[in-house]
Design a protein around this motif. Structure first.
Motif, PDB file in Angstrom:
ATOM      1  N   GLY A 263      30.069  53.779  43.233  1.00  0.00           N
ATOM      2  CA  GLY A 263      30.169  53.907  44.675  1.00  0.00           C
ATOM      3  C   GLY A 263      28.958  53.413  45.427  1.00  0.00           C
ATOM      4  O   GLY A 263      28.916  53.522  46.657  1.00  0.00           O
ATOM      5  N   ASP A 264      27.960  52.863  44.719  1.00  0.00           N
ATOM      6  CA  ASP A 264      26.762  52.340  45.378  1.00  0.00           C
ATOM      7  C   ASP A 264      26.993  50.895  45.813  1.00  0.00           C
ATOM      8  O   ASP A 264      27.716  50.137  45.156  1.00  0.00           O
ATOM      9  N   LEU A 265      26.366  50.523  46.922  1.00  0.00           N
ATOM     10  CA  LEU A 265      26.502  49.154  47.422  1.00  0.00           C
ATOM     11  C   LEU A 265      25.825  48.164  46.499  1.00  0.00           C
ATOM     12  O   LEU A 265      24.725  48.406  45.998  1.00  0.00           O
ATOM     13  N   ARG A 266      26.503  47.047  46.258  1.00  0.00           N
ATOM     14  CA  ARG A 266      25.904  45.939  45.512  1.00  0.00           C
ATOM     15  C   ARG A 266      25.309  44.949  46.508  1.00  0.00           C
ATOM     16  O   ARG A 266      25.895  44.678  47.555  1.00  0.00           O
ATOM     17  N   SER A 267      24.152  44.406  46.176  1.00  0.00           N
ATOM     18  CA  SER A 267      23.457  43.469  47.063  1.00  0.00           C
ATOM     19  C   SER A 267      23.527  42.062  46.481  1.00  0.00           C
ATOM     20  O   SER A 267      23.407  41.873  45.272  1.00  0.00           O
ATOM     21  N   PHE A 268      23.742  41.098  47.381  1.00  0.00           N
ATOM     22  CA  PHE A 268      23.814  39.695  46.977  1.00  0.00           C
ATOM     23  C   PHE A 268      22.889  38.871  47.859  1.00  0.00           C
ATOM     24  O   PHE A 268      22.684  39.181  49.035  1.00  0.00           O
ATOM     25  N   GLU A 269      22.342  37.814  47.280  1.00  0.00           N
ATOM     26  CA  GLU A 269      21.635  36.796  48.051  1.00  0.00           C
ATOM     27  C   GLU A 269      22.567  35.601  48.209  1.00  0.00           C
ATOM     28  O   GLU A 269      23.086  35.072  47.218  1.00  0.00           O
ATOM     29  N   ALA A 270      22.809  35.211  49.438  1.00  0.00           N
ATOM     30  CA  ALA A 270      23.763  34.145  49.729  1.00  0.00           C
ATOM     31  C   ALA A 270      23.021  32.852  50.042  1.00  0.00           C
ATOM     32  O   ALA A 270      22.074  32.834  50.825  1.00  0.00           O
ATOM     33  N   THR A 271      23.462  31.773  49.407  1.00  0.00           N
ATOM     34  CA  THR A 271      22.906  30.437  49.663  1.00  0.00           C
ATOM     35  C   THR A 271      24.050  29.518  50.064  1.00  0.00           C
ATOM     36  O   THR A 271      25.053  29.413  49.347  1.00  0.00           O
ATOM     37  N   ARG A 272      23.896  28.859  51.202  1.00  0.00           N
ATOM     38  CA  ARG A 272      24.937  27.985  51.736  1.00  0.00           C
ATOM     39  C   ARG A 272      24.477  26.538  51.606  1.00  0.00           C
ATOM     40  O   ARG A 272      23.430  26.154  52.124  1.00  0.00           O
ATOM     41  N   VAL A 273      25.264  25.714  50.887  1.00  0.00           N
ATOM     42  CA  VAL A 273      24.948  24.302  50.680  1.00  0.00           C
ATOM     43  C   VAL A 273      25.987  23.459  51.421  1.00  0.00           C
ATOM     44  O   VAL A 273      27.185  23.532  51.098  1.00  0.00           O
ATOM     45  N   PRO A 274      25.580  22.668  52.404  1.00  0.00           N
ATOM     46  CA  PRO A 274      26.554  21.845  53.136  1.00  0.00           C
ATOM     47  C   PRO A 274      27.184  20.780  52.231  1.00  0.00           C
ATOM     48  O   PRO A 274      26.522  20.184  51.374  1.00  0.00           O
ATOM     49  N   LEU A 275      28.472  20.551  52.428  1.00  0.00           N
ATOM     50  CA  LEU A 275      29.201  19.488  51.734  1.00  0.00           C
ATOM     51  C   LEU A 275      29.491  18.392  52.753  1.00  0.00           C
ATOM     52  O   LEU A 275      30.116  18.647  53.784  1.00  0.00           O
ATOM     53  N   THR A 276      29.016  17.182  52.479  1.00  0.00           N
ATOM     54  CA  THR A 276      29.134  16.079  53.435  1.00  0.00           C
ATOM     55  C   THR A 276      29.985  14.969  52.870  1.00  0.00           C
ATOM     56  O   THR A 276      30.166  14.845  51.656  1.00  0.00           O
ATOM     57  N   SER A 277      30.470  14.143  53.770  1.00  0.00           N
ATOM     58  CA  SER A 277      31.283  12.989  53.404  1.00  0.00           C
ATOM     59  C   SER A 277      30.804  11.801  54.214  1.00  0.00           C
ATOM     60  O   SER A 277      30.412  11.934  55.376  1.00  0.00           O
ATOM     61  N   GLY A 278      30.829  10.623  53.640  1.00  0.00           N
ATOM     62  CA  GLY A 278      30.399   9.419  54.345  1.00  0.00           C
ATOM     63  C   GLY A 278      29.174   8.811  53.718  1.00  0.00           C
ATOM     64  O   GLY A 278      28.672   9.252  52.678  1.00  0.00           O
ATOM     65  N   ASN A 279      28.671   7.733  54.351  1.00  0.00           N
ATOM     66  CA  ASN A 279      27.516   7.009  53.821  1.00  0.00           C
ATOM     67  C   ASN A 279      26.233   7.752  54.137  1.00  0.00           C
ATOM     68  O   ASN A 279      26.100   8.436  55.137  1.00  0.00           O
ATOM     69  N   ARG A 280      25.245   7.565  53.279  1.00  0.00           N
ATOM     70  CA  ARG A 280      23.936   8.150  53.509  1.00  0.00           C
ATOM     71  C   ARG A 280      23.086   7.290  54.431  1.00  0.00           C
ATOM     72  O   ARG A 280      22.076   7.717  54.949  1.00  0.00           O
ATOM     73  N   ILE A 281      23.491   6.042  54.627  1.00  0.00           N
ATOM     74  CA  ILE A 281      22.705   5.138  55.458  1.00  0.00           C
ATOM     75  C   ILE A 281      23.070   5.351  56.922  1.00  0.00           C
ATOM     76  O   ILE A 281      24.243   5.423  57.285  1.00  0.00           O
ATOM     77  N   GLY A 282      22.077   5.441  57.797  1.00  0.00           N
ATOM     78  CA  GLY A 282      22.330   5.661  59.217  1.00  0.00           C
ATOM     79  C   GLY A 282      22.986   4.456  59.855  1.00  0.00           C
ATOM     80  O   GLY A 282      22.801   3.319  59.441  1.00  0.00           O
ATOM     81  N   ASN A 283      23.761   4.702  60.888  1.00  0.00           N
ATOM     82  CA  ASN A 283      24.415   3.602  61.582  1.00  0.00           C
ATOM     83  C   ASN A 283      23.486   3.044  62.655  1.00  0.00           C
ATOM     84  O   ASN A 283      22.337   3.439  62.790  1.00  0.00           O
ATOM     85  N   ARG A 284      23.989   2.147  63.445  1.00  0.00           N
ATOM     86  CA  ARG A 284      23.140   1.474  64.435  1.00  0.00           C
ATOM     87  C   ARG A 284      22.636   2.445  65.489  1.00  0.00           C
ATOM     88  O   ARG A 284      21.604   2.229  66.089  1.00  0.00           O
ATOM     89  N   GLY A 285      23.346   3.477  65.746  1.00  0.00           N
ATOM     90  CA  GLY A 285      22.897   4.441  66.732  1.00  0.00           C
ATOM     91  C   GLY A 285      21.795   5.338  66.245  1.00  0.00           C
ATOM     92  O   GLY A 285      21.322   6.199  66.965  1.00  0.00           O
ATOM     93  N   GLY A 286      21.393   5.128  64.993  1.00  0.00           N
ATOM     94  CA  GLY A 286      20.324   5.926  64.443  1.00  0.00           C
ATOM     95  C   GLY A 286      20.798   7.225  63.829  1.00  0.00           C
ATOM     96  O   GLY A 286      20.025   7.963  63.246  1.00  0.00           O
ATOM     97  N   ARG A 287      22.080   7.550  63.943  1.00  0.00           N
ATOM     98  CA  ARG A 287      22.592   8.779  63.367  1.00  0.00           C
ATOM     99  C   ARG A 287      23.152   8.513  61.984  1.00  0.00           C
ATOM    100  O   ARG A 287      23.595   7.415  61.672  1.00  0.00           O
TER     101      ARG A 287
END
Length: 617
Positions: free
Chosen positions: A301-325
């Motif tokens: 009946g005791d609370l369990r503790s967790f450490e949460a780590t969030r890793v973003p999942l991305t799609s597309g090229n790693r190279i920036g476009n002309r707009g710099g983004r």
């Protein structure tokens, strides 16, 4: 002549060769060698079968039928080894020699069939038409090899079926693909051997490889059969003991490993938003949570503790476009939870222990401070008392001396009583001197005096004082080899001699003498030492206690009711060490003891740093 069956078989050859080349160019995968060997063996078999169809003469047809046996034997054998390597573990190299050896032996037997008729007992065309297929009557070796091949085929089915049973949904399709691809040639060969199935009046087994090649092409291009990374990722996700969830951009759970599903028992998390899941909704706010988050309760009946780590999942090229983004866009995230319940509980226990230790340390420091204050007060009191006692004792001794002079002429009967008073005064003075000396030696700032000493006179005075304190006892002096003088602390050395003589007199019988002897002995490096021994014929020291006799406050178990504090011999050892010397004892129980004090005669041996670093024990 080129016919439809031949065209189909040649097409099967091209398909299998293409599959083998693709497999060779792929990253290494379990069983790659066996898979490529299977494809090459199948190509050999299908090519020989195609040429058998093309050539018109029966003798040529028989020759190519015999040539096909190398592929016939090796293909199912290497296929079984490939399945074992892919689904279980890589087979040892020695097992690959089995299909190669059996295939070569069977091939040689087929090429020499005319001499033994073990594979084909009779061969004849099925009709009188030119280029008609041949009908083969099979011999004993044919059926033996068939049984050998069926053993491999059965092993393939068992291994693959077991893989399907153990597989998770993520890669169960791969094992089903194995079964489908393997079932086609298996059914075809069984039908041919039993005489119930032919294709274009030929063995349908080579034709089945065309269909198997198509299945493998679909598995390779559509299901990425040999791309182990997706499969490995699925296996890893299931094997990770910590909860892992995959969320899409809207926060919907699209994948969860068994540990994550166990956090919401009785509820399927897939397809639900994280905010809707009881116990996990606290994680839907986003960001990386480094602090422990209470989620669920354990069996207690005791609370369990967790450490949460969030890793973003991305799609597309790693190279920036002309707009710099960047050309990437976030399509979801990987949420990893680490159970830190035990660590948090251990940290809490550790903090509580540290807190209690701090309190105990403060209490101990307070007690130590109080004890040190008490010891300083006690030392001051003892020092004051000793000095205060010595003054009246000196007055008593002086008065006793005056009375003794007068009593010798006027009242001789008073002389023994006055001598007894003086002996008692001297005994008390010796006790006070010992207490004061022990107090001085315990002071870290204590330093030895460096006085020129007349050794014979110092030893005679100490012996006379002890003789006066013990009337009727005899102290024998042997000072013939005694050095005339040395540099040292006279009062301390005299105290050493007093303690040694007092012990000898105290623990020996009244009728036995105590012998004090001094001489010069040469030590290591040619350095001269004063050797001083005090020998008695007393009770001796038990052998098990000899090593401890110089310890502070230690008294031997056979001392009985004799008065003593256990500090005298310890003081002798400390004074000897300050002078750069040693003290030793040689004792036999019931026979007596000999204490030997060895002191260097040169002044350089004296301790320069006082009592610093010297243990009182």
């Amino acid at each position: 002549m080129l016919s439809l069956p031949a065209i189909l078989l040649l097409a099967a050859v091209l398909a299998t060769l293409w599959t083998a080349s693709r497999s060779w160019l792929l990253p290494p995968f379990p069983g790659r060698f066996d898979f490529i060997a299977m494809q090459l063996s199948a190509s050999w078999w299908a090519t020989a079968a195609a040429i058998e169809i093309i050539v018109p003469a029966p003798a040529d047809k028989l020759f190519w039928a015999e040539m096909a046996w190398l592929g016939i034997v090796c293909t199912p054998s290497f296929w079984a080894l490939f399945l074992w390597s892919y689904t279980r573990e890589e087979v040892a190299v020695r097992w690959r020699l089995v299909p190669a050896a059996v295939g070569t032996a069977t091939w040689a037997a087929a090429l020499t069939n005319d001499g033994h008729r073990l594979i084909y007992t009779a061969v004849h065309p099925i009709s009188d038409a030119p280029g008609a297929p041949l009908f083969y009557d099979h011999g004993l070796l044919f059926f033996a090899v068939t049984i050998y091949l069926y053993v491999f085929m059965v092993m393939s089915i068992v291994v693959t079926a077991n893989g399907v049973h153990r597989a998770t949904p993520a890669y169960r399709t791969h094992y089903l693909g194995f079964l489908v691809a393997m079932a086609v040639p298996w059914v075809a060969n069984v039908g041919y051997v039993t005489g119930n199935l032919t294709l274009f009046d030929f063995d349908p087994t080579p034709f089945s490889f065309l269909l198997m090649g198509a299945v493998f092409y679909w598995l390779i291009t559509r299901r990425r059969l040999f791309d182990l990374l997706p499969v490995a990722r699925d296996v890893l996700l299931d094997a990770v003991p910590d909860p892992v969830l995959v969320l899409d951009a809207d926060g919907t759970v699209v994948e969860a490993n068994p540990a994550a599903r166990a956090l919401v028992p009785g509820l399927q998390p897939l397809g639900r938003r994280l905010a809707e899941l009881p116990g996990l909704s606290v994680l839907s706010s986003g960001g990386c949570t480094a602090a422990p988050v209470p989620l669920t309760r354990d069996c207690d009946g005791d609370l369990r503790s967790f450490e949460a780590t969030r890793v973003p999942l991305t799609s597309g090229n790693r190279i920036g476009n002309r707009g710099g983004r960047s050309g990437q866009r976030e399509v979801g995230c990987l949420l990893m939870l680490r159970d830190v319940t035990h660590r948090r509980r251990a940290e809490a226990r550790l903090e509580d222990t540290i807190r209690r230790l701090d309190l105990a340390r403060l209490e101990a420091e307070e007690r130590l401070t109080a004890e040190q204050e008490a010891k300083r007060a006690l030392k001051g009191f003892l020092s004051m008392t000793a000095h205060e006692f010595k003054t009246p004792l000196a007055i008593i001794d002086g008065a006793a001396q005056i009375l003794l002079l007068d009593a010798e002429a006027k009242a001789p009967g008073m002389v023994p009583r006055l001598d007894k008073i003086r002996r008692a005064v001297r005994r008390q003075v010796n006790i006070l001197d010992t207490c004061l000396a022990d107090d001085r030696l315990s002071d870290p700032a204590f330093a030895l005096r460096r006085d020129p000493l007349e050794l014979p006179a110092l030893l005679r005075a100490a012996a006379a004082a002890q003789a006066d304190a013990a009337p009727g006892r005899r102290i024998e002096l042997d000072l013939t080899a005694c050095p005339a003088g040395m540099t040292g602390d006279g009062p301390m050395l005299e105290l050493c001699v007093h303690n040694l003589l007092n012990n000898a007199l105290k623990y020996s019988s009244a009728g036995s003498p105590v012998r004090l002897r001094a001489w010069i002995e040469e030590g290591l490096g040619g350095q001269s030492h004063l050797a001083l021994s005090v020998a008695d014929q007393g009770i001796g020291i038990p052998a098990a206690e000899v090593e401890r006799v110089f310890d502070r406050f230690f008294r031997a178990t056979n001392t009985g009711t004799a008065a003593g504090s256990g500090v005298g011999l310890n003081m002798v050892r400390r004074i000897a060490a300050l002078h750069g010397g040693t003290v030793t004892v040689d004792s036999r129980l019931g026979v007596g003891s000999v204490f030997t004090l060895s002191l260097p005669l040169r002044q350089e041996a004296l301790c320069e740093e006082g009592m610093a670093g010297m243990s009182a024990e």
